[in-house]
Write a protein that holds these residues in place. Structure first.
Motif, mmCIF file in Angstrom:
data_model
loop_
_atom_site.group_PDB
_atom_site.id
_atom_site.type_symbol
_atom_site.label_atom_id
_atom_site.label_comp_id
_atom_site.label_asym_id
_atom_site.label_seq_id
_atom_site.Cartn_x
_atom_site.Cartn_y
_atom_site.Cartn_z
ATOM 1 N N SER A 332 23.067 36.128 23.218
ATOM 2 C CA SER A 332 24.275 36.913 23.088
ATOM 3 C C SER A 332 25.214 36.308 24.227
ATOM 4 C CB SER A 332 23.927 38.417 23.047
ATOM 5 O OG SER A 332 23.341 38.922 21.914
ATOM 6 N N ALA A 333 26.392 35.985 23.870
ATOM 7 C CA ALA A 333 27.264 35.246 24.834
ATOM 8 C C ALA A 333 28.802 35.441 24.532
ATOM 9 C CB ALA A 333 26.883 33.855 25.081
ATOM 10 N N LYS A 334 29.681 35.021 25.209
ATOM 11 C CA LYS A 334 30.948 34.970 25.109
ATOM 12 C C LYS A 334 31.470 33.546 24.714
ATOM 13 C CE LYS A 334 32.131 39.128 27.710
ATOM 14 N NZ LYS A 334 32.306 39.952 26.479
ATOM 15 N N GLY A 415 33.569 32.405 18.138
ATOM 16 C CA GLY A 415 32.677 33.738 17.682
ATOM 17 C C GLY A 415 31.861 33.483 16.471
ATOM 18 N N ILE A 416 30.680 33.747 16.620
ATOM 19 C CA ILE A 416 29.720 33.621 15.641
ATOM 20 C C ILE A 416 28.620 34.651 15.570
ATOM 21 C CG2 ILE A 416 29.969 31.120 15.382
ATOM 22 C CD1 ILE A 416 27.467 30.963 16.710
ATOM 23 N N ASN A 417 27.952 34.745 14.308
ATOM 24 C CA ASN A 417 26.765 35.386 14.090
ATOM 25 C C ASN A 417 26.049 34.627 13.131
ATOM 26 O OD1 ASN A 417 24.724 37.245 14.244
ATOM 27 N ND2 ASN A 417 25.593 38.871 13.272
ATOM 28 N N ALA A 418 25.187 33.844 13.752
ATOM 29 C CA ALA A 418 24.446 32.885 12.877
ATOM 30 C C ALA A 418 23.316 32.286 13.375
ATOM 31 C CB ALA A 418 25.600 31.495 12.597
ATOM 32 N N GLN A 419 22.477 31.586 12.858
ATOM 33 C CA GLN A 419 21.161 31.101 12.972
ATOM 34 C C GLN A 419 21.276 29.629 13.055
ATOM 35 O OE1 GLN A 419 17.528 33.993 11.219
ATOM 36 N NE2 GLN A 419 18.352 32.378 9.921
ATOM 37 N N THR A 420 20.556 29.116 13.949
ATOM 38 C CA THR A 420 20.195 27.850 13.959
ATOM 39 C C THR A 420 19.304 27.195 12.923
ATOM 40 O OG1 THR A 420 18.265 27.777 15.378
ATOM 41 C CG2 THR A 420 20.388 27.668 16.539
ATOM 42 N N PRO A 421 19.293 26.013 12.576
ATOM 43 C CA PRO A 421 18.135 25.592 11.916
ATOM 44 C C PRO A 421 16.882 25.558 12.536
ATOM 45 C CG PRO A 421 19.783 23.803 12.205
ATOM 46 C CD PRO A 421 20.183 25.028 12.994
ATOM 47 N N ALA A 422 15.792 25.784 11.703
ATOM 48 C CA ALA A 422 14.399 25.671 12.481
ATOM 49 C C ALA A 422 14.370 24.473 13.442
ATOM 50 C CB ALA A 422 13.343 25.500 11.359
ATOM 51 N N SER A 423 13.475 24.483 14.311
ATOM 52 C CA SER A 423 13.320 23.405 15.378
ATOM 53 C C SER A 423 11.873 22.762 14.991
ATOM 54 C CB SER A 423 13.531 23.861 16.901
ATOM 55 O OG SER A 423 14.781 24.226 17.059
ATOM 56 N N VAL A 424 11.589 21.549 15.094
ATOM 57 C CA VAL A 424 10.465 20.841 14.805
ATOM 58 C C VAL A 424 10.215 19.829 15.658
ATOM 59 C CG1 VAL A 424 11.496 19.289 13.101
ATOM 60 C CG2 VAL A 424 8.995 20.101 13.168
ATOM 61 N N SER A 443 24.527 35.412 18.908
ATOM 62 C CA SER A 443 25.770 36.100 18.682
ATOM 63 C C SER A 443 26.596 35.825 19.509
ATOM 64 C CB SER A 443 25.621 37.800 18.530
ATOM 65 O OG SER A 443 26.504 38.516 18.443
ATOM 66 N N VAL A 444 27.856 35.577 19.297
ATOM 67 C CA VAL A 444 29.082 35.010 19.926
ATOM 68 C C VAL A 444 30.255 35.923 20.014
ATOM 69 C CG1 VAL A 444 30.351 33.271 21.071
ATOM 70 C CG2 VAL A 444 28.093 32.780 20.318
ATOM 71 N N GLU A 445 30.729 36.616 21.219
ATOM 72 C CA GLU A 445 31.924 37.453 21.040
ATOM 73 C C GLU A 445 33.312 36.755 21.487
ATOM 74 O OE1 GLU A 445 31.464 40.889 23.249
ATOM 75 O OE2 GLU A 445 29.524 41.463 22.163
ATOM 76 N N GLU A 446 34.291 36.912 20.763
ATOM 77 C CA GLU A 446 35.573 36.357 21.160
ATOM 78 C C GLU A 446 36.019 37.099 22.315
ATOM 79 O OE1 GLU A 446 37.195 34.067 19.692
ATOM 80 O OE2 GLU A 446 36.681 33.733 17.676
ATOM 81 N N ASN A 447 36.602 36.109 23.386
ATOM 82 C CA ASN A 447 37.164 36.905 24.550
ATOM 83 C C ASN A 447 37.959 37.741 24.324
ATOM 84 O OD1 ASN A 447 35.306 35.297 26.012
ATOM 85 N ND2 ASN A 447 36.593 33.476 26.206
#
Length: 447
Positions: A332-334, A415-424, A443-447
């Motif tokens: 979770s970040a900005k 800002g997003i609320n999303a997943q990365t692809p799987a890492s391999v 989860s990334v919040e707008e400033n």
């Protein structure tokens, strides 16, 4: 000499021999700078010892690895034999090849590796030493391992390009089939060739190739060697049945011709539950058929081809052959706040310490710090190269004892609320060895 990544002082014997073979083959089709071929030849010849061998040492020791020396000498000799040109007087290349074959002949009894023995037989055959080639072929026939109606030859170590496991077994079988097909005169030899070819055809991967470039090249060479003795003429037909009902009729080219891939989708013909797909040919010829299926399952029920499983209470898949850890200091970040991540990849047990390829998932819109990746390259010799793609980071690594660790950072741009692809992480030359880490949600919040 040629290197994997262009670093000075990392010239590789087998890679240079492979490049030399390719350049000479390609020179008959496209313009190739002759000086590049000449310099590669000169470098290889300068690395040869007076007794004919090309010495291989381990990265962590200064002593010679005699087993890999024989393997690499066999590979270089094979490449030189394929690229030699008939001349009135022996050339430096001819003399170098002669010394190498003499060295291998003396140690023939010590060569218990089918991969090296097949290379030695092929090099001897190309050099006109038919008796030595026949001796190698006779030994290899006895080393075949039956598998139903097929047969294969087992790789005991690693190839000069670090191939092992299934990919190494396929490549070894392909080399043996090449030699036996060229020597094929008796019913016994032809039977061994047919069984080897069946093993190769049964082990094509879902992409229509054989795991790695080296393996695929050798399989294609083996198939070409057997096509030379095919006699089938005239078109054929094949009928595809799904659950007993004919759904397609395909026209096939003659069996002695190289055929294009014929694809057909039978998805709409399938019913719920179990399905039976049958392919029949109008005559008694052999047809290679590959059925590829694709399906999706939830991460909670994920299994990675029997090699990995989800640990209870963990989001990480664990392989018996490789391990991968990937975590970030925050999920979770900005916007434009730095996120620091760490990666650890390790081969479980000694498998020759070949190259590993890691695909590390990153969230959409991430601005990856190339400075952090450059620091990883400069501070850790086992990290060789990286590529930054929109949704993942590709890292090429040389496996080392204790695993490879590196860190990098990125800043989310919006800002997003999303997943990365799987890492391999997987073995570059044997991708059945792999470990997977489930997608990370950010989860990334707008400033």
């Amino acid at each position: 000499g040629f290197t994997y990544w262009g670093s000075e002082g990392t010239e590789d014997l087998a890679l240079t021999a492979y490049a030399l073979r390719f350049l000479k083959d390609a020179s008959g089709t496209i313009d190739i700078d002759a000086s590049v071929i000449r310099k590669a030849e000169n470098w290889l010849l300068s690395q040869q010892k007076s007794d004919g061998r090309w010495v291989v040492t381990n990265r962590w020791y200064t002593t010679e690895d005699s087993r890999r020396t024989r393997l690499t000498t066999s590979y270089v000799a094979r490449s030189l034999a394929m690229s030699r040109v008939e001349a009135k007087e022996p050339t430096d290349l001819d003399r170098s090849l002669g010394r190498a074959l003499s060295y291998l002949k003396i140690r023939n009894a010590e060569i218990d590796e089918p991969y090296a023995l097949a290379l030695y037989g092929l090099a001897s055959l190309d050099a006109g030493q038919k008796e030595e080639a026949e001796s190698a072929a006779a030994t290899l026939r006895k080393m075949a391992i039956p598998e139903g109606a097929a047969a294969y030859w087992k790789l005991e170590t690693n190839t000069p390009f670090y191939g092992w496991g299934t990919a190494g077994r396929i490549e070894t079988t392909a080399l043996v089939v090449q030699l036996l097909a060229k020597m094929s005169k008796t019913g016994e030899e032809r039977g061994a060739v047919d069984k080897g070819i069946l093993f190769l055809l049964k082990n094509k991967d879902r992409y229509g190739v054989w795991y790695s470039t080296q393996t695929t090249i050798n399989v294609l060479d083996a198939i070409l060697a057997t096509l030379e003795r095919s006699t089938g003429e005239g078109e054929r037909s094949a009928v595809i049945k799904v659950n007993g009902r004919a759904v397609r009729t395909l026209t096939l080219p003659p069996s002695n011709e190289l055929a294009p891939v014929i694809e057909t989708d039978v998805t709409e013909e399938l019913a719920g539950g179990a399905n039976e797909i049958e392919v029949t040919v109008g005559d008694d010829s052999t047809v290679m058929v590959q059925v590829v299926r694709t399906h999706y399952i939830s991460w909670q029920d994920a299994l990675d081809d029997g090699l990995a499983e989800i640990e209870s209470g963990s989001n990480e898949t664990v392989s018996r052959l490789l391990e991968l850890d990937y975590s970030c200091d925050k999920q979770s970040a900005k916007v434009m706040e730095e996120v620091s991540c760490s990666v650890r990849a390790e081969r479980v047990g000694f498998r020759g310490y070949g190259m590993l390829l890691a695909e590390i998932g990153i969230p959409p819109g991430a601005d990856v710090s190339r400075e952090s990746l450059d620091r990883a390259l400069s501070s850790n010799w086992s990290v060789s190269r990286y590529d930054v793609l929109p949704d993942r980071l590709i890292v090429y690594m040389w496996a080392q004892p204790g695993g490879t660790r590196f860190s990098f950072s990125f800043r989310p741009r919006y800002g997003i609320n999303a997943q990365t692809p799987a890492s391999v992480v997987y073995d570059y030359y044997n991708d059945e060895a792999r470990a997977v880490v489930a997608p990370l949600r950010f989860s990334v919040e707008e400033n």
